[in-house]
Structures are given as C-alpha cells and as structure tokens.
Design a protein around this motif. Structure first.
Motif, PDB file in Angstrom:
ATOM      1  N   LEU A  38       0.830  -1.208   0.000  1.00 48.94           N
ATOM      2  CA  LEU A  38       0.000   0.000   0.000  1.00 48.94           C
ATOM      3  C   LEU A  38       0.864   1.257   0.000  1.00 48.94           C
ATOM      4  O   LEU A  38       0.597   2.216  -0.729  1.00 48.94           O
ATOM      5  CB  LEU A  38      -0.941  -0.002   1.213  1.00 48.94           C
ATOM      6  CG  LEU A  38      -2.056  -1.052   1.195  1.00 48.94           C
ATOM      7  CD1 LEU A  38      -2.826  -1.023   2.512  1.00 48.94           C
ATOM      8  CD2 LEU A  38      -2.999  -0.815   0.013  1.00 48.94           C
ATOM      9  N   GLU A  39       1.900   1.232   0.825  1.00 52.27           N
ATOM     10  CA  GLU A  39       2.819   2.358   0.854  1.00 52.27           C
ATOM     11  C   GLU A  39       3.553   2.490  -0.474  1.00 52.27           C
ATOM     12  O   GLU A  39       3.828   3.601  -0.942  1.00 52.27           O
ATOM     13  CB  GLU A  39       3.839   2.196   1.991  1.00 52.27           C
ATOM     14  CG  GLU A  39       3.272   2.397   3.380  1.00 52.27           C
ATOM     15  CD  GLU A  39       4.360   2.328   4.447  1.00 52.27           C
ATOM     16  OE1 GLU A  39       5.551   2.172   4.096  1.00 52.27           O
ATOM     17  OE2 GLU A  39       4.023   2.417   5.629  1.00 52.27           O
ATOM     18  N   ALA A  40       3.864   1.358  -1.078  1.00 49.59           N
ATOM     19  CA  ALA A  40       4.558   1.374  -2.367  1.00 49.59           C
ATOM     20  C   ALA A  40       3.727   2.085  -3.424  1.00 49.59           C
ATOM     21  O   ALA A  40       4.241   2.896  -4.210  1.00 49.59           O
ATOM     22  CB  ALA A  40       4.863  -0.054  -2.817  1.00 49.59           C
ATOM     23  N   ILE A  41       2.430   1.784  -3.459  1.00 51.15           N
ATOM     24  CA  ILE A  41       1.532   2.435  -4.417  1.00 51.15           C
ATOM     25  C   ILE A  41       1.484   3.936  -4.166  1.00 51.15           C
ATOM     26  O   ILE A  41       1.564   4.747  -5.096  1.00 51.15           O
ATOM     27  CB  ILE A  41       0.123   1.833  -4.326  1.00 51.15           C
ATOM     28  CG1 ILE A  41       0.134   0.383  -4.812  1.00 51.15           C
ATOM     29  CG2 ILE A  41      -0.876   2.657  -5.125  1.00 51.15           C
ATOM     30  CD1 ILE A  41      -1.179  -0.344  -4.613  1.00 51.15           C
ATOM     31  N   GLU A  42       1.381   4.299  -2.892  1.00 48.37           N
ATOM     32  CA  GLU A  42       1.327   5.718  -2.531  1.00 48.37           C
ATOM     33  C   GLU A  42       2.611   6.441  -2.922  1.00 48.37           C
ATOM     34  O   GLU A  42       2.578   7.536  -3.499  1.00 48.37           O
ATOM     35  CB  GLU A  42       1.086   5.860  -1.025  1.00 48.37           C
ATOM     36  CG  GLU A  42       0.996   7.307  -0.555  1.00 48.37           C
ATOM     37  CD  GLU A  42       0.802   7.423   0.946  1.00 48.37           C
ATOM     38  OE1 GLU A  42       0.852   8.563   1.456  1.00 48.37           O
ATOM     39  OE2 GLU A  42       0.611   6.375   1.600  1.00 48.37           O
ATOM     40  N   MET A  43       3.755   5.818  -2.625  1.00 45.57           N
ATOM     41  CA  MET A  43       5.042   6.435  -2.941  1.00 45.57           C
ATOM     42  C   MET A  43       5.250   6.533  -4.456  1.00 45.57           C
ATOM     43  O   MET A  43       5.822   7.497  -4.964  1.00 45.57           O
ATOM     44  CB  MET A  43       6.183   5.653  -2.307  1.00 45.57           C
ATOM     45  CG  MET A  43       6.242   5.698  -0.787  1.00 45.57           C
ATOM     46  SD  MET A  43       6.441   7.381  -0.119  1.00 45.57           S
ATOM     47  CE  MET A  43       4.728   7.760   0.348  1.00 45.57           C
ATOM     48  N   ALA A  44       4.760   5.527  -5.169  1.00 45.60           N
ATOM     49  CA  ALA A  44       4.888   5.538  -6.634  1.00 45.60           C
ATOM     50  C   ALA A  44       4.099   6.688  -7.228  1.00 45.60           C
ATOM     51  O   ALA A  44       4.590   7.423  -8.097  1.00 45.60           O
ATOM     52  CB  ALA A  44       4.414   4.210  -7.214  1.00 45.60           C
ATOM     53  N   GLN A  45       2.878   6.856  -6.759  1.00 44.60           N
ATOM     54  CA  GLN A  45       2.032   7.923  -7.285  1.00 44.60           C
ATOM     55  C   GLN A  45       2.541   9.306  -6.900  1.00 44.60           C
ATOM     56  O   GLN A  45       2.438  10.253  -7.675  1.00 44.60           O
ATOM     57  CB  GLN A  45       0.596   7.724  -6.782  1.00 44.60           C
ATOM     58  CG  GLN A  45      -0.073   6.474  -7.319  1.00 44.60           C
ATOM     59  CD  GLN A  45      -1.418   6.201  -6.675  1.00 44.60           C
ATOM     60  OE1 GLN A  45      -1.711   6.689  -5.576  1.00 44.60           O
ATOM     61  NE2 GLN A  45      -2.246   5.403  -7.339  1.00 44.60           N
ATOM     62  N   GLU A  65       0.589  -7.837  -5.743  1.00 47.60           N
ATOM     63  CA  GLU A  65      -0.597  -7.002  -5.956  1.00 47.60           C
ATOM     64  C   GLU A  65      -0.191  -5.553  -6.205  1.00 47.60           C
ATOM     65  O   GLU A  65      -0.771  -4.867  -7.055  1.00 47.60           O
ATOM     66  CB  GLU A  65      -1.540  -7.101  -4.755  1.00 47.60           C
ATOM     67  CG  GLU A  65      -2.886  -6.430  -4.975  1.00 47.60           C
ATOM     68  CD  GLU A  65      -3.854  -6.645  -3.817  1.00 47.60           C
ATOM     69  OE1 GLU A  65      -4.909  -6.001  -3.811  1.00 47.60           O
ATOM     70  OE2 GLU A  65      -3.540  -7.465  -2.929  1.00 47.60           O
ATOM     71  N   ALA A  66       0.812  -5.100  -5.462  1.00 48.27           N
ATOM     72  CA  ALA A  66       1.279  -3.727  -5.635  1.00 48.27           C
ATOM     73  C   ALA A  66       1.861  -3.510  -7.034  1.00 48.27           C
ATOM     74  O   ALA A  66       1.601  -2.492  -7.680  1.00 48.27           O
ATOM     75  CB  ALA A  66       2.327  -3.388  -4.574  1.00 48.27           C
ATOM     76  N   THR A  67       2.637  -4.486  -7.501  1.00 44.26           N
ATOM     77  CA  THR A  67       3.218  -4.397  -8.842  1.00 44.26           C
ATOM     78  C   THR A  67       2.128  -4.313  -9.895  1.00 44.26           C
ATOM     79  O   THR A  67       2.174  -3.458 -10.800  1.00 44.26           O
ATOM     80  CB  THR A  67       4.123  -5.613  -9.132  1.00 44.26           C
ATOM     81  OG1 THR A  67       5.237  -5.582  -8.240  1.00 44.26           O
ATOM     82  CG2 THR A  67       4.632  -5.591 -10.557  1.00 44.26           C
ATOM     83  N   SER A  68       1.140  -5.184  -9.799  1.00 38.52           N
ATOM     84  CA  SER A  68       0.037  -5.195 -10.765  1.00 38.52           C
ATOM     85  C   SER A  68      -0.676  -3.853 -10.787  1.00 38.52           C
ATOM     86  O   SER A  68      -0.977  -3.308 -11.854  1.00 38.52           O
ATOM     87  CB  SER A  68      -0.963  -6.301 -10.420  1.00 38.52           C
ATOM     88  OG  SER A  68      -0.365  -7.571 -10.473  1.00 38.52           O
ATOM     89  N   HIS A  69      -0.931  -3.319  -9.611  1.00 39.56           N
ATOM     90  CA  HIS A  69      -1.642  -2.045  -9.505  1.00 39.56           C
ATOM     91  C   HIS A  69      -0.822  -0.903 -10.093  1.00 39.56           C
ATOM     92  O   HIS A  69      -1.330  -0.085 -10.866  1.00 39.56           O
ATOM     93  CB  HIS A  69      -1.975  -1.753  -8.039  1.00 39.56           C
ATOM     94  CG  HIS A  69      -2.844  -0.549  -7.844  1.00 39.56           C
ATOM     95  ND1 HIS A  69      -2.357   0.746  -7.909  1.00 39.56           N
ATOM     96  CD2 HIS A  69      -4.175  -0.424  -7.603  1.00 39.56           C
ATOM     97  CE1 HIS A  69      -3.335   1.602  -7.708  1.00 39.56           C
ATOM     98  NE2 HIS A  69      -4.450   0.916  -7.523  1.00 39.56           N
ATOM     99  N   ILE A  70       0.444  -0.859  -9.735  1.00 40.47           N
ATOM    100  CA  ILE A  70       1.306   0.239 -10.191  1.00 40.47           C
ATOM    101  C   ILE A  70       1.480   0.214 -11.708  1.00 40.47           C
ATOM    102  O   ILE A  70       1.328   1.238 -12.383  1.00 40.47           O
ATOM    103  CB  ILE A  70       2.682   0.168  -9.494  1.00 40.47           C
ATOM    104  CG1 ILE A  70       2.528   0.505  -8.002  1.00 40.47           C
ATOM    105  CG2 ILE A  70       3.676   1.136 -10.150  1.00 40.47           C
ATOM    106  CD1 ILE A  70       3.768   0.229  -7.174  1.00 40.47           C
ATOM    107  N   ILE A  71       1.785  -0.963 -12.258  1.00 43.31           N
ATOM    108  CA  ILE A  71       1.998  -1.078 -13.702  1.00 43.31           C
ATOM    109  C   ILE A  71       0.717  -0.752 -14.472  1.00 43.31           C
ATOM    110  O   ILE A  71       0.743  -0.081 -15.507  1.00 43.31           O
ATOM    111  CB  ILE A  71       2.478  -2.500 -14.074  1.00 43.31           C
ATOM    112  CG1 ILE A  71       3.868  -2.756 -13.482  1.00 43.31           C
ATOM    113  CG2 ILE A  71       2.494  -2.681 -15.589  1.00 43.31           C
ATOM    114  CD1 ILE A  71       4.957  -1.870 -14.025  1.00 43.31           C
ATOM    115  N   ALA A  72      -0.416  -1.218 -13.956  1.00 43.83           N
ATOM    116  CA  ALA A  72      -1.689  -1.019 -14.653  1.00 43.83           C
ATOM    117  C   ALA A  72      -2.142   0.431 -14.651  1.00 43.83           C
ATOM    118  O   ALA A  72      -2.818   0.883 -15.585  1.00 43.83           O
ATOM    119  CB  ALA A  72      -2.774  -1.895 -14.020  1.00 43.83           C
ATOM    120  N   ASN A  73      -1.756   1.181 -13.620  1.00 42.35           N
ATOM    121  CA  ASN A  73      -2.271   2.544 -13.473  1.00 42.35           C
ATOM    122  C   ASN A  73      -1.252   3.645 -13.741  1.00 42.35           C
ATOM    123  O   ASN A  73      -1.619   4.818 -13.793  1.00 42.35           O
ATOM    124  CB  ASN A  73      -2.842   2.723 -12.061  1.00 42.35           C
ATOM    125  CG  ASN A  73      -4.078   1.874 -11.822  1.00 42.35           C
ATOM    126  OD1 ASN A  73      -5.171   2.203 -12.266  1.00 42.35           O
ATOM    127  ND2 ASN A  73      -3.904   0.756 -11.125  1.00 42.35           N
TER     128      ASN A  73
END
Length: 225
Positions: A38-45, A65-73
């Motif tokens: 979750l933090e990874a997604i936040e930091m990526a964005q 799950e984080a990888t999938s979310h980040i790459i997809a978005n």
C-alpha cells in the motif's frame, strides 16, 4: 539525469541497506522507501520513480498485488525490479506476468544491484535465465495454453518466432546471433519488432509470452552445466 528509485521491503534494516547502497551512486536518487504494498503504491504515485525495487512478501498488501496495480495505473514509464529469495516462487512468475522487468536475489552483491537498477532503468530486462526457466518449469502445470495469446503468434514472421524462442531459452542477442547465423544488429531489430507487434514491455514479458503461447515448452531445453 539521476535514476529515481523507490525501495520497498517490510524489513527496515534490509530496506535501509539497499537504499544506502543505491543512494551512494552519483546517478541514482532514492526518492522514497516503503514497508508494504500500500505504501509502495502511494510512494509511486507521489514520486513517480523510474524504478521500484519491490519485495514480495509484505503485510497489508504484498509486492505482487502492488506491482500489478502500479503497472496497470502508471501514466509514466516506471519499471519494477522484484526482490526474491534464493528459491524463486510462484509470486515471482506472476509478477513478471504483471509487468515486472525482472528480479534479483536478496543476497545480490552491491555492485550487481547497482548494475541491475541501471539495466532496468534503461529499458532492459533483468533475468537470470536458469532461475527463470526453472521457475516456469516448476509451475508448468498451472500454465494453461491461452488460444487468444497463441493466436498473436500469427503477427510474427517465421524468423521473429525463432528469435522469440531463443529469448525464451535465456539467450542474449550475441548468442541468438550465433545460433541463427544473423548479425547482432538484425537480432536487435527482430527483438524490437517482436515487442512492438505483441504489445510487450520487454524481454521479461517476452519470455512469459513464449511459454504461455505454446511457442516454448518447459523442459524442452537443457539449461546450465
């Protein structure tokens, strides 16, 4: 221009060690750290890094799950480099399917870690062929041939299919050149054409595609010595 990187691992000491090694490089800037997906997604964005060094097993949300979310978005060219234990597991394979550009072992020497980040940042894929192929073999019974995927092979010429098969066997451009008796520049052209025609990000996804399309089969090639 510095390579902007986010380091993700639930163990603070491990995370800090990777960040320290990378942060000491003049061409790499660690812009953030995260302790779970979750933090990874936040930091990526928030930071829009060039590369994310991503652990797999973490609380709250795992690295897969984080990888999938980040790459997809992501609306920028971010690359994910997976951190793995010595024994690759199903998560690593799924992460490659999700768009990760490769993986490195957690006990990787510092200089190799730096090289891996630079390789991925430049658009390359980082795969240890023997580990990747054994991982695919291990989960071969879970790979159902997808007719929609296999039909995309029709987009390729005969030579491009040959090159793709060699990529799946873990060969680099020089090895493919020698095997198929064509110049390395020609190999590069074929690889670029393959990725474009199939809509793939890099060689990592090309390896996965080759197996899931049925072009290559687990166990059909002898690796190592």
């Amino acid at each position: 221009m510095s390579i902007r990187i986010v380091v993700v691992d639930d163990q603070a000491l491990v995370r800090g060690g990777f960040a320290m090694v990378l942060g000491h490089q003049s061409d790499i800037e660690v812009v953030a750290e995260a302790g779970d997906g979750l933090e990874a997604i936040e930091m990526a964005q928030t930071h829009r890094p060039d590369v994310i060094l991503m652990d797999i097993r973490m609380p709250a949300m795992d690295g897969l799950e984080a990888t999938s979310h980040i790459i997809a978005n992501a609306d920028w060219p971010v690359r994910v480099l997976i951190l793995s234990t010595f024994d690759p597991d199903e998560y690593v394979y799924k992460a490659l399917r999700a768009g990760a550009s490769g993986f490195v072992l957690k006990d990787i020497p510092p200089e190799q870690l730096v090289s891996a980040v630079r390789t991925v940042a430049e658009g390359g894929a980082l795969l240890a062929p023997s580990i990747t192929l054994r991982l695919i073999e291990r989960f071969a019974d879970q790979l159902a041939l997808d007719t929609k995927v296999s039909s995309r092979l029709e987009r390729l010429t005969h030579r491009e299919r040959e090159v793709l098969a060699e990529i799946a066997h873990g060969h680099n451009n020089n090895e493919i050149s020698e095997k198929l008796f064509i110049g390395t520049a020609t190999v590069k052209t074929h690889v670029s054409s393959i990725l474009t025609k199939l809509g793939l990000r890099d060689r990592a996804q090309a390896v996965v595609f080759a197996y899931e399309s049925g072009l290559a089969e687990p166990g059909d090639y002898d690796i190592g010595h």
